[in-house]
Design an enzyme around this catalytic site. Structure first.
Site, PDB file in Angstrom:
ATOM      1  N   THR A 100      48.453  32.178  50.386  1.00 38.13           N
ATOM      2  CA  THR A 100      47.407  33.091  49.942  1.00 38.13           C
ATOM      3  C   THR A 100      46.030  32.502  50.172  1.00 38.13           C
ATOM      4  OG1 THR A 100      46.445  34.105  47.940  1.00 38.13           O
ATOM      5  CG2 THR A 100      47.723  32.107  47.632  1.00 38.13           C
ATOM      6  N   TYR A 120      48.272  30.666  39.201  1.00 37.22           N
ATOM      7  CA  TYR A 120      48.760  31.258  40.452  1.00 37.22           C
ATOM      8  C   TYR A 120      48.245  30.478  41.659  1.00 37.22           C
ATOM      9  CZ  TYR A 120      49.113  34.508  44.371  1.00 37.22           C
ATOM     10  OH  TYR A 120      49.371  35.059  45.594  1.00 37.22           O
TER      11      TYR A 120
END
Length: 356
Positions: A131, A173
């Site tokens: 990501t 995250y």
């Protein structure tokens, strides 16, 4: 890519999810058998699995299991000629609520999969879905808010964020995905595992079941189509380079084909400067394609939110032949048409209710 003479299946973890099912669809369409490994926790993914089975029949081999189930994962990986690891906990908000679960799903399971692959007699190529959050909130970038959203004040930085930028993990995250990203690259370096990383920006497209926490392009469209309010966190001038899922699948398959020359390399994957759009610009376009006025609400900034992220995709272009072929306006229109066709009965009922 392995030749079609190799009849072993391809393993796609998270294969019933949005990107996973589009990847599985392309692989099966090219004649590969695909192990679709998914726990089916997320609403809507069972529909994606049914769609895959309806389109490709016996080429789709579902394994309904949690990514933390080491025995099931080992059995699936030991059959595979390639592994696309997309299974993940994908929401920043969820990671803040349950950081241990986020760690176990995103990091512990990735290391487990790497160990499983490393132990095989001929480790298969492993491609990890990372990501852009590994770069942190980019707070050091000097930005100027224009009619096109937050943009770098320095013209030299307008080509986007490259892979040479230092990593800076924010939120659980960001930490779990970022650490998993680094483990994949190090297993390539330390153990010779054929593995590489895709650091994705905002991917959107058909079969995306967007929510407020993840898949925001589809979420905005769904809310607009259903006549529901949309909440913008921050000022709404955040800029993202959105990429249609068909282009993302092209990149993943190209990475597999060229894994011998790019193992151990991270790649940014996004729409690049040509597909950079602010949230408010996107909402204006959504009003045009849906014919509905958006009911807009504002709320405070969320943790770790980047005011600007545009990927510099030069490395992917040069090494993988990647290009974003679908312009964002066309791609959003295609997603809107798909969502409206999928939700036609519900939308009609909402229209009737609203006319009373």
């Amino acid at each position: 890519m392995s030749g079609m003479e190799d009849r072993r299946p391809v393993l796609v973890t998270g294969g019933a999810g949005f990107i996973g099912c589009n990847l599985a669809d392309r692989l099966a369409g090219e004649g590969h058998d695909v192990i679709v490994y998914d726990a089916l926790y997320r609403p809507g993914v069972e529909d994606n699995l049914r769609w895959l089975k309806a389109n490709h029949g016996e080429r789709i081999h579902p394994v309904i299991a949690d990514i933390g189930d080491a025995e099931c994962l080992r059995d699936a990986a030991s059959q595979a000629k390639a592994i696309f690891h997309l299974a993940a906990q994908v929401a920043v908000t969820s990671s803040l609520e349950s950081p241990l679960q986020d760690f176990q799903t995103n990091l512990a399971s990735t290391v487990s999969l790497l160990e499983i692959a490393r132990a095989l007699p001929e480790p298969p190529p492993l491609i990890f879905a990372s990501t852009n959050k590994v770069y942190g909130d980019l707070a050091d970038l000097e930005l100027r808010c224009t009619g096109e959203g937050h943009r770098p004040a320095d013209p030299a930085q307008r080509g986007g964020v490259s892979e040479s930028r230092p990593l800076d993990f924010h939120t659980p995250y960001g930490c779990s995905k970022g650490a998993a990203d680094q483990y994949v690259l190090d297993y390539a370096r330390s153990f010779g595992l054929p593995a590489a990383v895709m650091r994705m920006s905002c991917i959107y497209g058909e079969r995306q079941m967007g929510t407020e926490d993840q898949g925001w392009v589809a979420h905005f469209l769904i809310r607009a189509i259903e006549g529901q309010p949309i909440t913008l966190y921050g000022d709404g001038h955040q800029v993202r380079d959105i990429l249609h899922v068909s282009d993302a699948v092209d990149a993943y398959l190209s990475l597999w084909r060229r894994i011998d020359s790019v193992s151990g390399v991270p790649f940014n994957l996004g729409g690049g400067p040509d597909n950079a759009v602010s949230l408010r610009q996107l909402l204006d376009h959504i009003e045009q394609v849906t014919g509905r006025v958006v009911d807009l609400r504002l709320a405070d900034w969320r943790a770790g939110d980047q005011r600007y992220f545009v990927a510099d995709t030069a490395r992917a272009r040069d090494a993988l032949g990647f290009s974003a072929k679908v312009g964002w306006r066309d791609g959003v229109g295609r997603l809107a048409a798909w969502l409206m066709s999928e939700r036609a009965p519900d939308v009609e009922m909402l229209a009737v209710a609203g006319s009373r």
